[in-house]
Design a protein around this motif. Structure first.
Motif, PDB file in Angstrom:
ATOM      1  N   ARG A  82      12.843  67.867  -6.019  1.00 38.78           N
ATOM      2  CA  ARG A  82      13.228  66.488  -5.675  1.00 38.78           C
ATOM      3  C   ARG A  82      12.785  65.709  -4.407  1.00 38.78           C
ATOM      4  NH1 ARG A  82      17.238  64.913  -9.542  1.00 38.78           N
ATOM      5  NH2 ARG A  82      18.123  66.664 -10.463  1.00 38.78           N
ATOM      6  N   ASP A  83      11.847  66.612  -3.958  1.00 42.64           N
ATOM      7  CA  ASP A  83      11.423  65.946  -2.380  1.00 42.64           C
ATOM      8  C   ASP A  83       9.885  65.568  -2.371  1.00 42.64           C
ATOM      9  OD1 ASP A  83      13.706  67.075  -1.555  1.00 42.64           O
ATOM     10  OD2 ASP A  83      13.278  68.704  -0.853  1.00 42.64           O
ATOM     11  N   LEU A  84       9.565  65.276  -3.458  1.00 45.42           N
ATOM     12  CA  LEU A  84       7.950  64.813  -3.408  1.00 45.42           C
ATOM     13  C   LEU A  84       8.020  63.423  -2.803  1.00 45.42           C
ATOM     14  CD1 LEU A  84       7.046  65.117  -7.170  1.00 45.42           C
ATOM     15  CD2 LEU A  84       6.140  66.494  -5.561  1.00 45.42           C
ATOM     16  N   ARG A  85       6.793  63.401  -1.970  1.00 43.36           N
ATOM     17  CA  ARG A  85       6.326  62.440  -1.160  1.00 43.36           C
ATOM     18  C   ARG A  85       5.257  61.552  -1.490  1.00 43.36           C
ATOM     19  NH1 ARG A  85      10.937  63.265  -0.062  1.00 43.36           N
ATOM     20  NH2 ARG A  85      11.829  63.829   1.872  1.00 43.36           N
ATOM     21  N   PHE A  86       5.374  60.236  -1.636  1.00 44.01           N
ATOM     22  CA  PHE A  86       4.101  59.451  -2.084  1.00 44.01           C
ATOM     23  C   PHE A  86       3.063  59.718  -0.877  1.00 44.01           C
ATOM     24  CE2 PHE A  86       2.611  55.050  -0.844  1.00 44.01           C
ATOM     25  CZ  PHE A  86       1.574  54.901  -1.912  1.00 44.01           C
ATOM     26  N   GLY A  87       1.996  59.646  -1.463  1.00 49.49           N
ATOM     27  CA  GLY A  87       0.548  59.724  -0.634  1.00 49.49           C
ATOM     28  C   GLY A  87      -0.484  60.382  -1.475  1.00 49.49           C
ATOM     29  N   SER A  88      -1.669  60.457  -0.445  1.00 49.55           N
ATOM     30  CA  SER A  88      -2.720  61.256  -1.016  1.00 49.55           C
ATOM     31  C   SER A  88      -2.959  62.196  -0.146  1.00 49.55           C
ATOM     32  CB  SER A  88      -3.923  60.199  -1.018  1.00 49.55           C
ATOM     33  OG  SER A  88      -3.785  59.038  -1.861  1.00 49.55           O
ATOM     34  N   TYR A  89      -3.179  63.600  -0.321  1.00 48.95           N
ATOM     35  CA  TYR A  89      -3.244  64.703   0.458  1.00 48.95           C
ATOM     36  C   TYR A  89      -4.530  65.596   0.144  1.00 48.95           C
ATOM     37  CZ  TYR A  89       1.670  63.192   0.707  1.00 48.95           C
ATOM     38  OH  TYR A  89       2.720  62.527   0.964  1.00 48.95           O
ATOM     39  N   LEU A  90      -5.223  65.774   1.033  1.00 46.63           N
ATOM     40  CA  LEU A  90      -6.574  66.575   0.826  1.00 46.63           C
ATOM     41  C   LEU A  90      -6.127  68.243   0.935  1.00 46.63           C
ATOM     42  CD1 LEU A  90      -9.570  66.703   0.346  1.00 46.63           C
ATOM     43  CD2 LEU A  90      -9.790  66.879   2.773  1.00 46.63           C
ATOM     44  N   MET A  91      -6.423  68.751  -0.206  1.00 47.70           N
ATOM     45  CA  MET A  91      -5.919  70.383  -0.239  1.00 47.70           C
ATOM     46  C   MET A  91      -7.290  70.996  -0.165  1.00 47.70           C
ATOM     47  SD  MET A  91      -2.982  70.372  -0.692  1.00 47.70           S
ATOM     48  CE  MET A  91      -1.642  69.077  -1.295  1.00 47.70           C
ATOM     49  N   PRO A  92      -7.327  72.097   0.811  1.00 44.26           N
ATOM     50  CA  PRO A  92      -8.430  72.888   0.960  1.00 44.26           C
ATOM     51  C   PRO A  92      -8.907  73.819  -0.219  1.00 44.26           C
ATOM     52  CG  PRO A  92      -6.810  73.921   2.167  1.00 44.26           C
ATOM     53  CD  PRO A  92      -6.202  72.564   1.588  1.00 44.26           C
ATOM     54  N   PRO A  93      -9.935  74.267  -0.484  1.00 40.43           N
ATOM     55  CA  PRO A  93     -10.556  75.185  -1.698  1.00 40.43           C
ATOM     56  C   PRO A  93      -9.423  76.286  -1.638  1.00 40.43           C
ATOM     57  CG  PRO A  93     -12.221  74.479  -0.161  1.00 40.43           C
ATOM     58  CD  PRO A  93     -11.066  74.313   0.417  1.00 40.43           C
ATOM     59  N   ARG A  94      -9.241  76.756  -2.821  1.00 47.36           N
ATOM     60  CA  ARG A  94      -8.198  77.961  -3.062  1.00 47.36           C
ATOM     61  C   ARG A  94      -6.895  77.540  -2.538  1.00 47.36           C
ATOM     62  NH1 ARG A  94     -10.178  80.991  -7.087  1.00 47.36           N
ATOM     63  NH2 ARG A  94     -12.434  81.529  -6.759  1.00 47.36           N
ATOM     64  N   ALA A  95      -6.377  76.432  -2.319  1.00 48.67           N
ATOM     65  CA  ALA A  95      -5.069  76.102  -1.755  1.00 48.67           C
ATOM     66  C   ALA A  95      -3.873  76.840  -2.797  1.00 48.67           C
ATOM     67  CB  ALA A  95      -4.990  74.637  -1.812  1.00 48.67           C
ATOM     68  N   SER A  96      -2.944  77.422  -2.438  1.00 43.11           N
ATOM     69  CA  SER A  96      -2.096  77.989  -3.455  1.00 43.11           C
ATOM     70  C   SER A  96      -0.745  76.955  -3.854  1.00 43.11           C
ATOM     71  CB  SER A  96      -1.303  79.232  -2.770  1.00 43.11           C
ATOM     72  OG  SER A  96      -0.330  78.524  -1.828  1.00 43.11           O
ATOM     73  N   MET A  97      -0.364  77.329  -4.958  1.00 51.50           N
ATOM     74  CA  MET A  97       0.720  76.474  -5.486  1.00 51.50           C
ATOM     75  C   MET A  97       1.678  76.224  -4.346  1.00 51.50           C
ATOM     76  SD  MET A  97       1.266  77.061  -9.360  1.00 51.50           S
ATOM     77  CE  MET A  97       0.465  78.671  -9.666  1.00 51.50           C
ATOM     78  N   GLU A  98       2.056  77.509  -3.668  1.00 53.19           N
ATOM     79  CA  GLU A  98       3.288  77.033  -2.745  1.00 53.19           C
ATOM     80  C   GLU A  98       2.678  76.227  -1.529  1.00 53.19           C
ATOM     81  OE1 GLU A  98       5.886  80.266   0.057  1.00 53.19           O
ATOM     82  OE2 GLU A  98       3.785  80.892  -0.548  1.00 53.19           O
TER      83      GLU A  98
END
Length: 394
Positions: A82-98
């Motif tokens: 329930r803690d999702l925060r609005f925005g755009s986030y750059l994830m690096p290659p191979r970023a884990s789901m965690e």
């Protein structure tokens, strides 16, 4: 006997199921915490009010995660669903789901997507539109314009209206308060009127995250508070024996240092020249103060100083008056404030351009005259005018 066989078979089946379940849980944990499937950086965008179910499907569709179900289950296990925060986030290659769960629930400034930047400079103001390239992780410019010279392009207007666009303002070191006000007035993503121009030197050059329709006066207040904090911190750490009685006098000196050199490493040396002059009762004789007296900080002079202007007595003509001018002549950054409060220990009393973008420093008038002669020769070789006077500090 038959019931014993049934019980034995049931127990065996239960053990098998438990082993399979344990294996599935262990596999799911590895999937959740291990390297993700995307071999390139991904821009993950969380819309306002988005549900975890919608976000997990979106991430699976764009290839950022391997399983929407495991992503949801992991977020539930971490008690962050329930803690999702609005925005755009750059994830690096191979970023884990965690890692993705941690990022999109922690929030903070957007780090990818569309970015609109107001740059307030010494010579011009510019509004830029940039988008990040997920493959390189670098922003690429899409459009730009000068808000003082025309209407905004449609692409920039559309970007300003997007809910997930990041908006920033960058103030260059050495810009005047008048220039700041002009820049803010031309920014369509801000609101409110500006009643008066802030005191010169009172605004901190820096990059500021901006909320859409943020009040212009509120933004100026933020900039002034940051400058006051910087000045107080640097004042507290200053050595003894400097020729300043107040923080304001240090700020005036910092603004002169800011306008005299664009070479960061020179700032302490330039400050030492002016401090040495003050301590010896010499006039500062610096061109930027004279220029400020002519322009009032409203724009750039765009020509050399005339000898008649250097000979005219005004509060800002440090060739004609003793000590510091009455106010700062620009908004100095932290580095110039620090240099003014921590000048290099030198015997320098003069400096002049050396042709490389920096300056040649001199301890005596004879050294200074030799440095000036070298600069005049460089001007002649470049076909530039050698008529403008060169005196004292600058």
């Amino acid at each position: 006997m038959i019931w014993r066989n049934i019980a034995s078979n049931f127990f065996t089946l239960l053990v098998v199921l438990l082993v399979v379940l344990a294996g599935a849980v262990a596999w799911a944990k590895r999937e959740f915490s291990g390297a993700g499937p995307s071999e390139i950086a991904q821009c993950v965008q969380i819309a306002p009010g988005a549900s975890l179910n919608a976000v997990s499907k979106q991430l699976a569709e764009q290839g950022a995660i391997s399983s929407a179900y495991i992503f949801r289950a992991g977020a539930d296990y971490m008690e962050k669903s329930r803690d999702l925060r609005f925005g755009s986030y750059l994830m690096p290659p191979r970023a884990s789901m965690e890692d993705i769960v941690e990022t999109v629930t922690r929030g903070g400034p957007s780090t990818c997507g569309t970015e609109v930047i107001l740059r307030i400079g010494v010579r011009e103001n510019t509004i830029l539109l940039r988008d990040i390239n997920p493959e390189t992780g670098a922003y690429e410019e899409r459009d730009r314009y000068d808000p003082g010279k025309g209407d905004a392009p449609e692409a920039i207007i559309a970007a300003q209206e997007k809910e997930d666009s990041r908006i920033r303002m960058t103030l260059a070191e050495g810009a005047t308060s008048w220039q700041v006000v002009q820049g803010l007035k031309g920014a369509g993503f801000l609101s409110g009127e500006i009643d008066e121009i802030p005191d010169e030197g009172s605004l901190a050059p820096d990059t500021y995250e901006i909320e859409k329709n943020e009040d212009r006066e509120a933004l100026l207040t933020r900039m002034a508070q940051r400058q006051a904090t910087i000045l107080a911190e640097e004042w507290e750490a200053r050595p003894f024996g400097l020729p300043y009685e107040t923080q304001q006098e240090a700020l005036i000196m910092a603004s002169i240092v800011e306008k005299e050199t664009g070479v960061p490493d020179e700032r302490p040396q330039v400050a030492s020249v002016f401090v040495n002059r003050l301590e010896q009762g010499m006039r500062l004789e610096t061109d930027p103060t004279v220029i400020y007296g002519i322009t009032g900080g409203e724009g750039v002079l765009d020509r050399g100083l005339r000898r008649s202007e250097l000979n005219q007595t005004t509060p800002y003509n440090t060739y004609r008056v003793d000590g510091l001018p009455p106010t700062p002549i620009a908004n100095p950054g932290r580095a110039s404030i620090r240099a003014a409060l921590n000048p290099a220990e030198t015997d320098y009393l003069f400096f002049v351009a050396d042709g490389s973008g920096g300056h040649a420093f001199g301890r005596t008038l004879e050294e200074h005259e030799a440095n000036v002669a070298r600069w005049r020769e460089i001007e002649r070789q470049r076909g530039q005018s050698t008529d403008s006077p060169v005196q004292g500090g600058g």
